[in-house]
Enzyme design. Structure first.
Site, PDB file in Angstrom:
ATOM      1  N   CYS A 107       0.789   3.393  -4.288  1.00 40.75           N
ATOM      2  CA  CYS A 107       1.513   4.415  -3.536  1.00 40.75           C
ATOM      3  C   CYS A 107       2.826   4.592  -4.268  1.00 40.75           C
ATOM      4  O   CYS A 107       3.732   3.763  -4.144  1.00 40.75           O
ATOM      5  CB  CYS A 107       1.736   3.979  -2.089  1.00 40.75           C
ATOM      6  SG  CYS A 107       2.805   5.130  -1.183  1.00 40.75           S
ATOM      7  N   CYS A 143       5.961   5.386  -1.668  1.00 38.97           N
ATOM      8  CA  CYS A 143       6.468   4.359  -0.741  1.00 38.97           C
ATOM      9  C   CYS A 143       5.578   3.134  -0.843  1.00 38.97           C
ATOM     10  O   CYS A 143       5.632   2.444  -1.865  1.00 38.97           O
ATOM     11  CB  CYS A 143       6.631   4.892   0.677  1.00 38.97           C
ATOM     12  SG  CYS A 143       5.217   5.754   1.398  1.00 38.97           S
TER      13      CYS A 143
END
Lengths: 207, 223, 223, 207
Positions: free
Chosen positions: D106, D109
């Site tokens: 990711c 985040c």
């Protein structure tokens, strides 16, 4: 970043101590000449600065022939006034007109025409300016109190090479008949970076 | 390198905070001037070039680069270069006392006050012979190549992949990507005009353009 | 926003430092667990949504975002959201003592231990009705639009302007760019395949691809 | 970022004090129930973790019918084992084969399939992994001791939406005839993120 000068009675900060220690070491090793340090700083405090750029701009305002020379052959025209050197060996002069406004930035570091303008101001080297100038120049200029209408093209010049950029601001109205020396006072450093226009006579001391 | 130094187009750094021009000192702290002078004088030894200095700064740990003030970055990179070049040992940096000698050849180049006064700026020229004829002329449409070199480069991320127009050919200058590794070769340098909307999309002001100096190796012809 | 949180393709952060999987605790410090729990339980009050939380984190000062550890980021963003939402005053944060009352409507939603045990994760669904028919089907060539919104977005910088192929249509999900401003609307969501060389240029491995989930508003048809 | 647990006799750090202060405040205001905090942490320490993912993978390895179901209708197949919830309501399972290796990240985040794998490891949330995984997945995997040949396609999945990705690693050779419970021990968390292959029987305890 722009802390005030420390109180003379305050204890030195970590960075002050580290810098002093490195300077002593380099002097002890013979790599740095203490007098050369002092000479360089003295030059910057007293002689180097935007006054060279101011003289170039004022002459271009006062003398149409010089202005054409400056735009066509900036290095030759500037050398004729005695200014050459570091990162100033190739200069391009950007003329502001009724149709075009120019703004200079260095997004990758802090390139700047030292021999003409001295060392760059803190804001020019700061992340906010470097980040915003290329994406939103009108927004940046508003933070300097300058408003550029949408009908005027804004050109941002990112100094990514050893070419150095100097903005030639528009000669302001209200200074008709002023001589070159008088005009210099209207040329601000910021106007030669392009974040502002040149000063108008009303806002400066009457010459 | 795609580092945090490559700030063009970044957001979230807050407003520009200009000081009134008339009130701004040359240096805000005495130590800043000393750092500036050391960097200039040690730079005068010509043990490294400008691109090496830039790369030393931009490859500081990202958290340091962003948190440091301008001259803190200079200072950290200077310390790194002093050690990496062997001019100063880690031990000397720690103790602050000299424990190794500098070669006479280097000491002969140490800059003196009179030299500084005569020539306050370095007068190094970055022009170098071109490797061949220029590929582009003003007016040509070019695309900034989508490159992501790990080392030093002067092609900012925000232009990569975008199409612009050659505004000027500046002749042949030292190619920074190689220069940072000590290989000094000329490469054609152009000023390329990009419409703001080409770089930033539809929300950009239609009457803005960004001019970026780009070397020929950064460019490809665009239809 | 083009923030320092948008890390895909950045360089200079050093190597990944994996801990041996068998030795890694759930939390490395007790305070990290407490931060996690507070964020989860306050999140359960449903005063803000996930995109607002993400935006609160990514809009921390860049120097903080990069220097902070993961749960330090969570903690800083939680404090910010508590104050901005009015749940906690600046004064209460400073003194650590409660000086304002919370509305009964909010107190009714406070999560209890038995609720946590029964449902340890939130079961919020992000599916929402589509605003219209899907524009793309698997196999279509699409370009990730070159957008640079100032607010929250889930279109990473490294895909912008590049062409890929629709791999899958995931239906309609909450559109994050609006959701971060409290406007919850569905938008078609696709998984888009980009060849590594389309994103990273010729030096990328030819046999690699990156799949990115992109909403329809991030995409335009590519020839 | 990954400091060791503090010595119990060491004074608390600033962040420890700040976190304690905020927790007390939120409890005092009635916004946080202390027992709920303890319950949540207790669940994470003792029950939640990659074991759910391990069970799903081991079942897919042991049961070809379940594997097909898992790939065609991951949410249905996973729900049949009782795992649902936060950020796990839409899961896609990525099958590693001789021709394709999958890796999950990711970049923006730290999105991760919590109900199947628990909270993500520190390195998964760290800047180096988020920065490198999409640009140089083979280089990242080398840092985990994994080498993926150039003839195998590496697919990196950037979790930018609420879709959650789980890698189905290849069943390693040497475990022929093992039952589902035995196979679980070969399924590492890292292999379900995709930075490693599943363990081989020789490198784990013999079941």
């Amino acid at each position: 970043m722009t802390k005030d000068h420390q109180d003379d009675t305050a204890p030195p900060s970590d960075i002050e101590l580290s810098v002093k220690a490195l300077e002593s070491l380099l002097v002890e090793k013979g790599l740095v000449d203490q007098e050369a340090v002092d000479a360089l700083l003295e030059l910057h405090e007293n002689e180097i600065g935007p006054s060279n750029g101011r003289r170039v701009v004022a002459r271009a305002w006062a003398d149409g022939g010089f202005k054409r020379w400056l735009l066509d052959d900036p290095n030759g025209a500037i050398a004729s006034m005695g200014y050459v050197g570091s990162q100033g060996d190739q200069v391009r002069v950007l003329e502001n007109t009724d149709d075009v406004h120019n703004l200079v930035v260095c997004t990758l570091c802090s390139c700047y025409p030292w021999p003409l303008l001295g060392l760059p101001p803190v804001w020019y080297k700061s992340a906010p300016y470097r980040a915003q100038a290329v994406a939103d120049p009108r927004g940046v200029m508003r933070q300097f109190g300058s408003e550029i209408g949408d009908n005027r093209e804004v050109r941002v010049w990112d100094s990514t090479s050893e070419m150095r950029y100097l903005v030639l601001p528009q000669r302001p109205p209200g200074a008709e008949g002023w001589c070159e020396e008088e005009l210099r006072d209207l040329v601000t450093r910021n106007s030669m970076i392009g974040v502002e226009e040149a000063q108008r006579p009303a806002t400066t001391q009457t010459p | 390198m795609n580092g945090v130094h490559d700030l063009g187009g970044m957001q979230g750094f807050g407003p520009v905070r200009p000081e009134p021009e008339s009130e701004e000192p040359v240096f805000h702290e005495e130590w800043e001037g000393r750092v500036y002078a050391m960097v200039r004088l040690i730079g005068g030894l010509a043990l490294w070039n400008l691109d090496m200095v830039r790369h030393a700064r931009e490859s500081l740990p990202p958290a340091d680069y962003i948190a440091y003030s301008y001259y803190e970055i200079w200072f950290a990179a200077l310390r790194k270069q002093l050690v990496e070049s062997g001019l100063v040992t880690e031990d000397e940096l720690r103790t602050g006392r000299a424990s190794s000698a500098v070669s006479g050849a280097i000491l002969e180049r140490v800059m003196r006050a009179e030299q500084v006064r005569a020539k306050p700026f370095m007068t190094t020229s970055y022009r170098r012979p071109a490797p061949g004829p220029a590929r582009f002329v003003p007016g040509d449409r070019v695309r900034a190549r989508n490159r992501h070199p790990r080392g030093h480069t002067r092609e900012p991320r925000y232009v990569r992949g975008h199409v612009g127009t050659i505004d000027a050919h500046y002749g042949s200058q030292v190619f920074p990507d190689l220069s940072a590794d000590g290989v000094v070769e000329g490469c054609h340098l152009y000023c390329v005009r990009f419409a703001a909307r080409a770089l930033w999309g539809e929300s950009a002001n239609v009457n803005s353009a960004v001019y970026v100096d780009l070397w020929e190796d950064y460019l490809e012809a665009a239809p």
